[in-house]
Design a protein around this motif. Structure first.
Motif, PDB file in Angstrom:
ATOM      1  N   ALA A  20       0.853  -1.189   0.000  1.00  0.00           N
ATOM      2  CA  ALA A  20       0.000   0.000   0.000  1.00  0.00           C
ATOM      3  C   ALA A  20       0.890   1.241   0.000  1.00  0.00           C
ATOM      4  N   ALA A  21       2.098   1.114   0.572  1.00  0.00           N
ATOM      5  CA  ALA A  21       3.094   2.190   0.621  1.00  0.00           C
ATOM      6  C   ALA A  21       2.461   3.527   0.990  1.00  0.00           C
ATOM      7  N   ILE A  30       3.841   2.142  -8.358  1.00  0.00           N
ATOM      8  CA  ILE A  30       2.914   1.114  -7.899  1.00  0.00           C
ATOM      9  C   ILE A  30       1.807   0.979  -8.940  1.00  0.00           C
ATOM     10  N   GLU A  31       1.696  -0.208  -9.510  1.00  0.00           N
ATOM     11  CA  GLU A  31       0.714  -0.486 -10.554  1.00  0.00           C
ATOM     12  C   GLU A  31      -0.544  -1.105  -9.946  1.00  0.00           C
ATOM     13  N   ARG A  32      -1.625  -1.030 -10.685  1.00  0.00           N
ATOM     14  CA  ARG A  32      -2.846  -1.724 -10.280  1.00  0.00           C
ATOM     15  C   ARG A  32      -2.663  -3.219 -10.510  1.00  0.00           C
ATOM     16  N   LEU A  33      -3.406  -4.009  -9.775  1.00  0.00           N
ATOM     17  CA  LEU A  33      -3.302  -5.463  -9.857  1.00  0.00           C
ATOM     18  C   LEU A  33      -3.456  -5.964 -11.291  1.00  0.00           C
ATOM     19  N   GLU A  34      -4.397  -5.420 -12.024  1.00  0.00           N
ATOM     20  CA  GLU A  34      -4.656  -5.887 -13.385  1.00  0.00           C
ATOM     21  C   GLU A  34      -3.430  -5.734 -14.283  1.00  0.00           C
ATOM     22  N   ALA A  35      -2.748  -4.613 -14.174  1.00  0.00           N
ATOM     23  CA  ALA A  35      -1.555  -4.372 -14.995  1.00  0.00           C
ATOM     24  C   ALA A  35      -0.424  -5.324 -14.610  1.00  0.00           C
ATOM     25  N   SER A  53       3.553  -8.042   5.449  1.00  0.00           N
ATOM     26  CA  SER A  53       2.548  -8.249   6.494  1.00  0.00           C
ATOM     27  C   SER A  53       1.386  -7.285   6.283  1.00  0.00           C
ATOM     28  N   GLU A  54       0.204  -7.678   6.728  1.00  0.00           N
ATOM     29  CA  GLU A  54      -0.959  -6.798   6.568  1.00  0.00           C
ATOM     30  C   GLU A  54      -0.790  -5.512   7.365  1.00  0.00           C
ATOM     31  N   LYS A  55      -0.126  -5.590   8.475  1.00  0.00           N
ATOM     32  CA  LYS A  55       0.005  -4.413   9.345  1.00  0.00           C
ATOM     33  C   LYS A  55       1.055  -3.426   8.831  1.00  0.00           C
ATOM     34  N   PHE A  56       2.206  -3.939   8.361  1.00  0.00           N
ATOM     35  CA  PHE A  56       3.311  -3.058   7.998  1.00  0.00           C
ATOM     36  C   PHE A  56       3.686  -3.083   6.519  1.00  0.00           C
ATOM     37  N   HIS A  67      11.064  -6.143  -8.845  1.00  0.00           N
ATOM     38  CA  HIS A  67      11.152  -5.496 -10.151  1.00  0.00           C
ATOM     39  C   HIS A  67       9.937  -4.622 -10.402  1.00  0.00           C
ATOM     40  N   GLY A  68       8.879  -4.850  -9.660  1.00  0.00           N
ATOM     41  CA  GLY A  68       7.653  -4.077  -9.786  1.00  0.00           C
ATOM     42  C   GLY A  68       6.828  -4.192  -8.518  1.00  0.00           C
ATOM     43  N   LEU A  69       5.928  -3.228  -8.320  1.00  0.00           N
ATOM     44  CA  LEU A  69       5.055  -3.218  -7.146  1.00  0.00           C
ATOM     45  C   LEU A  69       3.603  -3.139  -7.581  1.00  0.00           C
ATOM     46  N   LEU A  70       2.750  -3.826  -6.838  1.00  0.00           N
ATOM     47  CA  LEU A  70       1.323  -3.834  -7.112  1.00  0.00           C
ATOM     48  C   LEU A  70       0.544  -3.374  -5.892  1.00  0.00           C
ATOM     49  N   ARG A  71      -0.579  -2.759  -6.154  1.00  0.00           N
ATOM     50  CA  ARG A  71      -1.530  -2.445  -5.094  1.00  0.00           C
ATOM     51  C   ARG A  71      -2.773  -3.282  -5.359  1.00  0.00           C
ATOM     52  N   ILE A  72      -3.166  -4.051  -4.376  1.00  0.00           N
ATOM     53  CA  ILE A  72      -4.392  -4.843  -4.464  1.00  0.00           C
ATOM     54  C   ILE A  72      -5.470  -4.097  -3.698  1.00  0.00           C
ATOM     55  N   ALA A  73      -6.435  -3.544  -4.420  1.00  0.00           N
ATOM     56  CA  ALA A  73      -7.498  -2.774  -3.773  1.00  0.00           C
ATOM     57  C   ALA A  73      -8.350  -3.687  -2.911  1.00  0.00           C
ATOM     58  N   THR A  74      -8.577  -3.276  -1.671  1.00  0.00           N
ATOM     59  CA  THR A  74      -9.401  -4.063  -0.764  1.00  0.00           C
ATOM     60  C   THR A  74     -10.678  -3.332  -0.365  1.00  0.00           C
TER      61      THR A  74
END
Length: 76
Positions: A20-21, A30-35, A53-56, A67-74
């Motif tokens: 989530a950064a 940070i890319e969307r999950l789909e990408a 971890s979910e907390k940190f 090599h890449g980062l994703l954000r998974i919308a919850t």
């Protein structure tokens, strides 16, 4: 069992982290999950998914392996 993250991901040619950064600015966009999922499907080598971890979330050191980062919308 592996002694380090580097050992665990040594055979991966693409490592994608999830974050989530919210309280820091990562070096990678940070890319969307789909990408990210599309890029992982097209990749011809071994793909590693790195979950913090979910907390940190992921630490800066852990993100340095990615090599890449994703954000998974919850939530909306």
């Amino acid at each position: 069992m592996f002694g380090s993250l580097a050992e665990a991901t040594a055979d991966c040619t693409l490592i994608v982290g999830t974050t989530a950064a919210q309280h820091r600015v990562p070096r990678l966009p940070i890319e969307r999950l789909e990408a990210g999922a599309d890029a992982a499907r097209r990749h011809e080598g071994r793909v590693g998914l790195l979950f913090g971890s979910e907390k940190f979330g992921l630490s800066n050191e852990e993100m340095s392996h990615c090599h890449g980062l994703l954000r998974i919308a919850t939530s909306p």
